[in-house]
Design a protein around this motif. Structure first.
Motif, PDB file in Angstrom:
ATOM      1  N   LEU A 242       0.808  -1.213   0.000  1.00  0.00           N
ATOM      2  CA  LEU A 242       0.000   0.000   0.000  1.00  0.00           C
ATOM      3  C   LEU A 242       0.846   1.271   0.000  1.00  0.00           C
ATOM      4  O   LEU A 242       0.560   2.209  -0.745  1.00  0.00           O
ATOM      5  N   VAL A 243       1.852   1.311   0.845  1.00  0.00           N
ATOM      6  CA  VAL A 243       2.779   2.446   0.886  1.00  0.00           C
ATOM      7  C   VAL A 243       4.169   1.909   0.571  1.00  0.00           C
ATOM      8  O   VAL A 243       4.747   1.168   1.372  1.00  0.00           O
ATOM      9  N   PRO A 244       4.721   2.246  -0.597  1.00  0.00           N
ATOM     10  CA  PRO A 244       6.036   1.711  -0.961  1.00  0.00           C
ATOM     11  C   PRO A 244       7.104   2.078   0.061  1.00  0.00           C
ATOM     12  O   PRO A 244       7.110   3.188   0.600  1.00  0.00           O
ATOM     13  N   VAL A 245       8.018   1.159   0.326  1.00  0.00           N
ATOM     14  CA  VAL A 245       9.087   1.419   1.283  1.00  0.00           C
ATOM     15  C   VAL A 245       9.941   2.599   0.853  1.00  0.00           C
ATOM     16  O   VAL A 245      10.546   3.294   1.679  1.00  0.00           O
ATOM     17  N   ARG A 246       9.964   2.879  -0.440  1.00  0.00           N
ATOM     18  CA  ARG A 246      10.734   4.022  -0.943  1.00  0.00           C
ATOM     19  C   ARG A 246      10.254   5.339  -0.325  1.00  0.00           C
ATOM     20  O   ARG A 246      11.037   6.287  -0.196  1.00  0.00           O
ATOM     21  N   GLN A 247       8.981   5.424   0.088  1.00  0.00           N
ATOM     22  CA  GLN A 247       8.477   6.625   0.747  1.00  0.00           C
ATOM     23  C   GLN A 247       9.258   6.925   2.025  1.00  0.00           C
ATOM     24  O   GLN A 247       9.638   8.069   2.281  1.00  0.00           O
ATOM     25  N   SER A 248       9.517   5.897   2.810  1.00  0.00           N
ATOM     26  CA  SER A 248      10.287   6.095   4.042  1.00  0.00           C
ATOM     27  C   SER A 248      11.756   6.359   3.743  1.00  0.00           C
ATOM     28  O   SER A 248      12.419   7.133   4.445  1.00  0.00           O
ATOM     29  N   GLU A 249      12.272   5.739   2.699  1.00  0.00           N
ATOM     30  CA  GLU A 249      13.657   6.002   2.308  1.00  0.00           C
ATOM     31  C   GLU A 249      13.845   7.468   1.916  1.00  0.00           C
ATOM     32  O   GLU A 249      14.859   8.084   2.252  1.00  0.00           O
ATOM     33  N   LEU A 250      12.864   8.025   1.209  1.00  0.00           N
ATOM     34  CA  LEU A 250      12.948   9.432   0.800  1.00  0.00           C
ATOM     35  C   LEU A 250      12.950  10.363   2.007  1.00  0.00           C
ATOM     36  O   LEU A 250      13.740  11.317   2.065  1.00  0.00           O
ATOM     37  N   LEU A 251      12.067  10.117   2.951  1.00  0.00           N
ATOM     38  CA  LEU A 251      12.014  10.967   4.143  1.00  0.00           C
ATOM     39  C   LEU A 251      13.306  10.848   4.941  1.00  0.00           C
ATOM     40  O   LEU A 251      13.870  11.859   5.383  1.00  0.00           O
ATOM     41  N   HIS A 252      13.773   9.626   5.124  1.00  0.00           N
ATOM     42  CA  HIS A 252      15.023   9.420   5.866  1.00  0.00           C
ATOM     43  C   HIS A 252      16.177  10.161   5.194  1.00  0.00           C
ATOM     44  O   HIS A 252      16.981  10.821   5.871  1.00  0.00           O
ATOM     45  N   ALA A 253      16.253  10.087   3.872  1.00  0.00           N
ATOM     46  CA  ALA A 253      17.325  10.766   3.141  1.00  0.00           C
ATOM     47  C   ALA A 253      17.229  12.275   3.299  1.00  0.00           C
ATOM     48  O   ALA A 253      18.245  12.965   3.493  1.00  0.00           O
ATOM     49  N   ALA A 254      16.007  12.810   3.239  1.00  0.00           N
ATOM     50  CA  ALA A 254      15.825  14.258   3.379  1.00  0.00           C
ATOM     51  C   ALA A 254      16.197  14.734   4.778  1.00  0.00           C
ATOM     52  O   ALA A 254      16.849  15.781   4.942  1.00  0.00           O
ATOM     53  N   LEU A 255      15.801  13.973   5.788  1.00  0.00           N
ATOM     54  CA  LEU A 255      16.142  14.331   7.165  1.00  0.00           C
ATOM     55  C   LEU A 255      17.647  14.282   7.385  1.00  0.00           C
ATOM     56  O   LEU A 255      18.244  15.201   7.973  1.00  0.00           O
ATOM     57  N   THR A 256      18.266  13.212   6.915  1.00  0.00           N
ATOM     58  CA  THR A 256      19.708  13.045   7.089  1.00  0.00           C
ATOM     59  C   THR A 256      20.470  14.157   6.387  1.00  0.00           C
ATOM     60  O   THR A 256      21.431  14.724   6.936  1.00  0.00           O
ATOM     61  N   LYS A 257      20.048  14.502   5.177  1.00  0.00           N
ATOM     62  CA  LYS A 257      20.710  15.574   4.425  1.00  0.00           C
ATOM     63  C   LYS A 257      20.621  16.899   5.169  1.00  0.00           C
ATOM     64  O   LYS A 257      21.559  17.710   5.132  1.00  0.00           O
ATOM     65  N   ALA A 258      19.509  17.127   5.856  1.00  0.00           N
ATOM     66  CA  ALA A 258      19.321  18.377   6.599  1.00  0.00           C
ATOM     67  C   ALA A 258      20.034  18.368   7.951  1.00  0.00           C
ATOM     68  O   ALA A 258      20.039  19.383   8.649  1.00  0.00           O
ATOM     69  N   GLY A 259      20.600  17.242   8.328  1.00  0.00           N
ATOM     70  CA  GLY A 259      21.296  17.147   9.609  1.00  0.00           C
ATOM     71  C   GLY A 259      20.413  16.744  10.766  1.00  0.00           C
ATOM     72  O   GLY A 259      20.798  16.898  11.930  1.00  0.00           O
ATOM     73  N   VAL A 260      19.228  16.198  10.464  1.00  0.00           N
ATOM     74  CA  VAL A 260      18.308  15.748  11.505  1.00  0.00           C
ATOM     75  C   VAL A 260      18.610  14.303  11.855  1.00  0.00           C
ATOM     76  O   VAL A 260      18.866  13.478  10.962  1.00  0.00           O
ATOM     77  N   GLU A 261      18.576  13.971  13.135  1.00  0.00           N
ATOM     78  CA  GLU A 261      18.784  12.581  13.545  1.00  0.00           C
ATOM     79  C   GLU A 261      17.642  11.714  13.017  1.00  0.00           C
ATOM     80  O   GLU A 261      16.471  11.977  13.290  1.00  0.00           O
ATOM     81  N   SER A 262      17.976  10.682  12.256  1.00  0.00           N
ATOM     82  CA  SER A 262      16.962   9.804  11.684  1.00  0.00           C
ATOM     83  C   SER A 262      17.520   8.395  11.554  1.00  0.00           C
ATOM     84  O   SER A 262      18.668   8.215  11.143  1.00  0.00           O
ATOM     85  N   GLU A 263      16.696   7.422  11.914  1.00  0.00           N
ATOM     86  CA  GLU A 263      17.043   6.015  11.723  1.00  0.00           C
ATOM     87  C   GLU A 263      15.909   5.341  10.966  1.00  0.00           C
ATOM     88  O   GLU A 263      14.741   5.479  11.331  1.00  0.00           O
ATOM     89  N   LEU A 264      16.249   4.636   9.919  1.00  0.00           N
ATOM     90  CA  LEU A 264      15.269   3.886   9.140  1.00  0.00           C
ATOM     91  C   LEU A 264      15.468   2.408   9.381  1.00  0.00           C
ATOM     92  O   LEU A 264      16.552   1.870   9.170  1.00  0.00           O
ATOM     93  N   VAL A 265      14.421   1.749   9.834  1.00  0.00           N
ATOM     94  CA  VAL A 265      14.429   0.303  10.061  1.00  0.00           C
ATOM     95  C   VAL A 265      13.547  -0.342   9.003  1.00  0.00           C
ATOM     96  O   VAL A 265      12.335  -0.121   8.974  1.00  0.00           O
ATOM     97  N   VAL A 266      14.143  -1.111   8.109  1.00  0.00           N
ATOM     98  CA  VAL A 266      13.402  -1.826   7.073  1.00  0.00           C
ATOM     99  C   VAL A 266      13.243  -3.273   7.519  1.00  0.00           C
ATOM    100  O   VAL A 266      14.228  -3.948   7.841  1.00  0.00           O
ATOM    101  N   ILE A 267      12.007  -3.749   7.548  1.00  0.00           N
ATOM    102  CA  ILE A 267      11.707  -5.084   8.046  1.00  0.00           C
ATOM    103  C   ILE A 267      11.464  -6.011   6.851  1.00  0.00           C
ATOM    104  O   ILE A 267      10.442  -5.893   6.168  1.00  0.00           O
TER     105      ILE A 267
END
Length: 297
Positions: A242-267
């Motif tokens: 329903l929601v592609p995992v790439r959606q979370s990858e995009l948010l994680h990448a944007a946060l990391t690029k901005a210097g925000v602490e982010s951890e992505l756990v892919v199950i």
């Protein structure tokens, strides 16, 4: 599954034992429960709060339910396990897409934050230790709570119009983050045509996302990412239909690029929710995240 090598990405492999469905949850003795507290004027502007035994003040986690922005309820929150770990929990309802289009939903979430912060003493809460957690559509909304907490356009609704709408950390479970890319990322394997006029995303913003890219951008958590955003823990199954995992990858990448602490756990093998997200290994990861950002204040 293609390899994930971006900084901060963790691939979790669950054992068969860890993936068993959790037992029914019983609230700890002495828990105070206040139901249907009105934080706004609409019939959906109600929340339930669960407060542990003791004087507090307690860190608070706000649970935002899923349901494609057109269904769902504050009842039976899977985050209730946190009450037995020293957290207060507020589970909220919000206006659905049949009641009002975006930004009504994030206005409601922010109104709930302000209401709870204004009543922190009454409910034995620590007003400086608010976290947010949600799944699917709720994941989308808590992600917005984390990136758009200081956006004035979304403030001013509800019983309490003054005060901070920000949260100190976010757990986003498989929430959409860029509505215009959902269909492309599904690659025809998903269960929904995300670009159709009847898609949940279209009902949320008031029209098909590809014909309303400005409205879609306004609803995207990624739009508001800045360096001072709350820390994120993002969890997503790589078999989500329903929601592609790439959606979370995009948010994680944007946060990391901005210097925000982010951890992505892919199950691996997990779909859109399910027992894997209630597995002890992943509950422990959620608890450790909240402990780091809320309990050590």
């Amino acid at each position: 599954m293609r390899p994930l090598i971006a900084a901060g990405v963790v691939v979790v492999v669950l054992s068969p034992t860890a993936a068993q469905a959790p037992k029914s949850l019983k609230l700890p003795a002495g828990t105070t429960v206040e139901r249907n507290l009105e934080y706004g004027p609409h019939e959906r502007n109600k929340l339930d709060i669960y407060i542990p035994k003791g004087d507090g003040p307690f860190p608070l986690v706000i649970w935002v339910h899923g349901g494609a922005w057109q269904g769902g309820s504050k009842e039976g929150s899977p985050a209730l396990f946190l009450v037995g770990r020293g957290y207060a929990l507020a589970s909220i309802n919000y206006r659905l897409s049949q009641h009002a289009t975006f930004p009504a939903q994030i206005e409601d979430c922010q109104a709930a934050v302000r209401f709870l912060r204004a009543n922190a003493k009454k409910y034995r809460l620590d007003p400086e230790a608010f976290g947010a957690m949600g799944a699917s559509a709720g994941g989308h909304l808590v992600a917005l709570m984390g990136t758009a907490g200081n956006v004035k356009e979304f403030a001013g609704y509800g019983r309490v119009k003054d005060g901070s709408s920000r949260v100190q950390c976010v757990v986003d479970l498989f929430g959409p983050t860029d509505l215009t890319k959902m269909q492309e990322q599904s690659k025809g394997r998903g269960k929904i045509d995300h670009d159709s006029p009847n898609a949940p995303e279209a009902r949320l913003i008031g029209g098909p996302v590809q014909k309303n890219k400005g409205k879609a951008a306004k609803a995207n958590p990624i739009t508001y990412v800045t360096r001072d955003d709350a820390p994120f823990l993002i969890m997503h199954g790589d078999a989500d239909p329903l929601v592609p995992v790439r959606q979370s990858e995009l948010l994680h990448a944007a946060l990391t690029k901005a210097g925000v602490e982010s951890e992505l756990v892919v199950i691996p093998g997990a779909g859109h929710g399910g027992k894997e997200f209630n597995a002890e290994a992943n509950r422990s990861k959620v608890l450790a995240f909240f402990n780091k950002h809320l309990k050590m204040k």
